[in-house]
Scaffold this motif. Structure first.
Motif, PDB file in Angstrom:
ATOM      1  N   GLY A  27      34.591  33.743  30.914  1.00  0.00           N
ATOM      2  CA  GLY A  27      35.548  33.069  31.785  1.00  0.00           C
ATOM      3  C   GLY A  27      34.873  32.356  32.943  1.00  0.00           C
ATOM      4  N   GLU A  28      33.702  32.869  33.342  1.00  0.00           N
ATOM      5  CA  GLU A  28      33.024  32.329  34.517  1.00  0.00           C
ATOM      6  C   GLU A  28      32.644  30.859  34.361  1.00  0.00           C
ATOM      7  N   PHE A  29      32.296  30.447  33.141  1.00  0.00           N
ATOM      8  CA  PHE A  29      31.923  29.052  32.920  1.00  0.00           C
ATOM      9  C   PHE A  29      33.103  28.125  33.219  1.00  0.00           C
ATOM     10  N   ILE A  30      34.291  28.618  32.947  1.00  0.00           N
ATOM     11  CA  ILE A  30      35.501  27.830  33.183  1.00  0.00           C
ATOM     12  C   ILE A  30      35.878  27.874  34.665  1.00  0.00           C
ATOM     13  N   ARG A  31      35.764  29.063  35.283  1.00  0.00           N
ATOM     14  CA  ARG A  31      36.011  29.160  36.726  1.00  0.00           C
ATOM     15  C   ARG A  31      35.129  28.194  37.497  1.00  0.00           C
ATOM     16  N   LEU A  32      33.842  28.168  37.138  1.00  0.00           N
ATOM     17  CA  LEU A  32      32.902  27.310  37.873  1.00  0.00           C
ATOM     18  C   LEU A  32      33.294  25.835  37.777  1.00  0.00           C
ATOM     19  N   ALA A  33      33.790  25.418  36.626  1.00  0.00           N
ATOM     20  CA  ALA A  33      34.216  24.022  36.479  1.00  0.00           C
ATOM     21  C   ALA A  33      35.343  23.701  37.460  1.00  0.00           C
ATOM     22  N   PHE A  34      36.334  24.575  37.513  1.00  0.00           N
ATOM     23  CA  PHE A  34      37.434  24.347  38.461  1.00  0.00           C
ATOM     24  C   PHE A  34      36.938  24.368  39.905  1.00  0.00           C
ATOM     25  N   GLU A  35      36.077  25.317  40.210  1.00  0.00           N
ATOM     26  CA  GLU A  35      35.649  25.507  41.598  1.00  0.00           C
ATOM     27  C   GLU A  35      34.839  24.304  42.109  1.00  0.00           C
ATOM     28  N   VAL A  36      33.920  23.789  41.308  1.00  0.00           N
ATOM     29  CA  VAL A  36      33.136  22.646  41.798  1.00  0.00           C
ATOM     30  C   VAL A  36      33.967  21.369  41.805  1.00  0.00           C
ATOM     31  N   ALA A  37      34.996  21.309  40.954  1.00  0.00           N
ATOM     32  CA  ALA A  37      35.873  20.127  40.970  1.00  0.00           C
ATOM     33  C   ALA A  37      36.902  20.208  42.093  1.00  0.00           C
ATOM     34  N   GLY A  38      37.067  21.406  42.671  1.00  0.00           N
ATOM     35  CA  GLY A  38      38.066  21.574  43.711  1.00  0.00           C
ATOM     36  C   GLY A  38      39.488  21.455  43.187  1.00  0.00           C
ATOM     37  N   VAL A  39      39.677  21.870  41.961  1.00  0.00           N
ATOM     38  CA  VAL A  39      41.005  21.776  41.328  1.00  0.00           C
ATOM     39  C   VAL A  39      41.583  23.184  41.172  1.00  0.00           C
ATOM     40  N   PRO A  40      42.845  23.373  41.598  1.00  0.00           N
ATOM     41  CA  PRO A  40      43.444  24.719  41.542  1.00  0.00           C
ATOM     42  C   PRO A  40      43.653  25.217  40.115  1.00  0.00           C
ATOM     43  N   TYR A  41      43.563  26.536  39.957  1.00  0.00           N
ATOM     44  CA  TYR A  41      43.835  27.187  38.671  1.00  0.00           C
ATOM     45  C   TYR A  41      44.295  28.593  38.967  1.00  0.00           C
ATOM     46  N   THR A  42      45.003  29.157  38.023  1.00  0.00           N
ATOM     47  CA  THR A  42      45.402  30.560  38.139  1.00  0.00           C
ATOM     48  C   THR A  42      44.556  31.392  37.191  1.00  0.00           C
ATOM     49  N   ASP A  43      43.902  32.396  37.744  1.00  0.00           N
ATOM     50  CA  ASP A  43      43.103  33.325  36.937  1.00  0.00           C
ATOM     51  C   ASP A  43      44.044  34.489  36.626  1.00  0.00           C
ATOM     52  N   VAL A  44      44.767  34.363  35.520  1.00  0.00           N
ATOM     53  CA  VAL A  44      45.968  35.165  35.273  1.00  0.00           C
ATOM     54  C   VAL A  44      45.728  36.676  35.396  1.00  0.00           C
ATOM     55  N   ALA A  45      44.707  37.195  34.717  1.00  0.00           N
ATOM     56  CA  ALA A  45      44.506  38.650  34.707  1.00  0.00           C
ATOM     57  C   ALA A  45      44.010  39.171  36.049  1.00  0.00           C
ATOM     58  N   ASN A  46      43.274  38.349  36.802  1.00  0.00           N
ATOM     59  CA  ASN A  46      42.764  38.806  38.099  1.00  0.00           C
ATOM     60  C   ASN A  46      43.765  38.619  39.238  1.00  0.00           C
ATOM     61  N   GLU A  47      44.629  37.630  39.122  1.00  0.00           N
ATOM     62  CA  GLU A  47      45.547  37.354  40.235  1.00  0.00           C
ATOM     63  C   GLU A  47      46.847  38.148  40.149  1.00  0.00           C
ATOM     64  N   ASP A  48      47.275  38.436  38.934  1.00  0.00           N
ATOM     65  CA  ASP A  48      48.483  39.243  38.762  1.00  0.00           C
ATOM     66  C   ASP A  48      48.051  40.614  38.249  1.00  0.00           C
ATOM     67  N   LYS A  49      47.786  41.517  39.193  1.00  0.00           N
ATOM     68  CA  LYS A  49      47.222  42.824  38.828  1.00  0.00           C
ATOM     69  C   LYS A  49      48.200  43.644  37.979  1.00  0.00           C
ATOM     70  N   ASP A  50      49.486  43.356  38.085  1.00  0.00           N
ATOM     71  CA  ASP A  50      50.461  44.160  37.345  1.00  0.00           C
ATOM     72  C   ASP A  50      50.592  43.725  35.883  1.00  0.00           C
ATOM     73  N   GLY A  51      51.002  42.492  35.694  1.00  0.00           N
ATOM     74  CA  GLY A  51      51.289  42.089  34.315  1.00  0.00           C
ATOM     75  C   GLY A  51      50.345  41.050  33.752  1.00  0.00           C
ATOM     76  N   GLY A  52      49.357  40.627  34.534  1.00  0.00           N
ATOM     77  CA  GLY A  52      48.509  39.508  34.120  1.00  0.00           C
ATOM     78  C   GLY A  52      47.750  39.757  32.831  1.00  0.00           C
ATOM     79  N   TYR A  53      47.147  40.941  32.733  1.00  0.00           N
ATOM     80  CA  TYR A  53      46.328  41.177  31.545  1.00  0.00           C
ATOM     81  C   TYR A  53      47.180  41.348  30.291  1.00  0.00           C
TER      82      TYR A  53
END
Lengths: 265, 265
Positions: A27-53
């Motif tokens: 997943g990190e390769f995809i996170r890095l793309a968003f982060e350097v582009a400055g484009v928002p994304y939702t990291d579903v399993a990490n951001e929604d601790k209850d039902g994300g995964y």
């Protein structure tokens, strides 16, 4: 989420990264793309601790003929879900790290506008091959077995990867930097600004530095330009903020693991 | 070369496949794309017995910062060279099997015209992952070592791949066929006509059938629809002629090898 300029928030769809929680992983390769582009994304399993995964598992790890929203099945995470981007106005769900990077590359401005996009994908695929080989240093004979049950084989595999494969890949990345010297000035692998080839190669170098610190320390002088690129990219806008944030997860028991016995002795 | 309709010969550039001679290997995935599309290509190392492989080595296995024609370095074959398609009217050289397939997919009519092209790449990447795992059954701990020097480890790896990984991948391919049942009628994995997902999955199934004949025989009933797809595709225009031709090289000591001791006992 990182704060983003309002303009960009309006022009991008609500991208959703579907991956395991708690580890950088593929997943990190995809996170890095968003982060350097400055484009928002939702990291579903990490951001929604209850039902994300559960959501990730329901889409990427089911046994049905569709992942979700009439998209084909996913073999394993990571996947990207983009509401509204699929057939008939439904969500598009695509998987396989290099495939997701290829999709995002054009949309996030992380590839050249000409044939250079194929140079970027070529580099990312090769870095991801190295990523897989390093994974196999602790799982050479059984994906579903424990490391402890394949330790002898791991010692052999790690020796081969450290002594033969890592220098072969590092030499290739360094030749790419030389090829791009005029445009990239040693900072970028393809062209004059950051691409997902840079972030993908960077992440593999970072993971290898975690897994095999002694090996990397011994080879720094041999691959001086590559490690200048590696250190330099940490200062890149987007990446610097990300690396200092809580969104950057520590390595643990994923692809990159630090077993001292597998490192150079 | 296969005879091609004159019309197609005029509308395509003179594609050159750069790969090792004498084995199917990873070059085969690219050959199959050309063959089912009915588009001419030159298989440089196999067609020019005198100097062809030197040309491949000079472009794909050199230690310079460029492969050729100002293109970036290539880590390893296969690569595709397309005279006139690169920057400044020079040749374009791109490497990495899935990258070459992605490039050709749109140009040879082997992907849907919409987002479905990402479904095709996703499947091809997953089949190529299986290809790599099967390769590793005879080289689990050392890419540069002989099989005979890692035979014990190979027995363990082959057992894991046959018992756990192959059924997981086969089940995924079969779910994909179900997903596409309405359009593909069990004949195609994405949409209503052949794509490079079909040829890539087919080649991996064919290679596994060579490497592990007993394992495949035992699993035919379990994956009936997948093997119907496999048998059916052999009758596809382009593929049928190719398989009967001398251009189709036999398996030997490449990715897919038949060591009876690694098969189901």
């Amino acid at each position: 989420m990182a704060e983003q300029p309002a303009k960009k928030q309006r022009t991008h769809p609500p991208y959703e990264l579907l991956y395991h929680p708690g580890i950088p992983g593929r997943g990190e390769f995809i996170r890095l793309a968003f982060e350097v582009a400055g484009v928002p994304y939702t990291d579903v399993a990490n951001e929604d601790k209850d039902g994300g995964y559960s959501t990730v598992q329901g889409i990427c790890m089911n046994s049905k003929p569709s992942s979700s929203d009439d998209n084909p099945p996913v073999f394993s995470p990571p996947a990207l879900r983009i509401p509204g981007a699929g057939r008939g106005g439904k969500a598009l769900v695509i998987a396989q790290t290099p495939n997701v990077l290829s999709y995002l590359g054009e949309r996030l401005g992380l590839v050249p506008e000409d044939e250079g996009k194929y140079y970027v994908q070529q580099l990312a695929l090769t870095a991801l091959d190295l990523n897989n080989e390093v994974h196999d240093t602790h799982h050479p004979v059984g994906v579903s077995l424990y490391y402890e049950d394949q330790k002898e084989e791991s010692l052999k595999k790690a020796k081969d990867v450290r002594e033969n494969r890592i220098p072969k890949f590092f030499s290739y990345f360094e030749r790419q930097l030389k090829w791009n010297q005029e445009d990239g000035k040693g900072k970028y692998l393809v062209g004059g600004k950051i691409t997902y080839a840079d972030t993908t190669v960077w992440q593999v170098l970072d993971g290898i530095s975690f897994a095999f610190p002694k090996e990397v320390e011994a080879r720094r002088g041999e691959f001086k330009e590559l490690f200048e690129f590696y250190e330099g990219l940490k200062e890149e806008k987007g990446l610097r903020e990300y690396l200092a944030s809580e969104r950057r997860l520590p390595y643990s028991m994923g692809i990159f693991r630090h077993y001292p016995e597998l490192d150079r002795q």
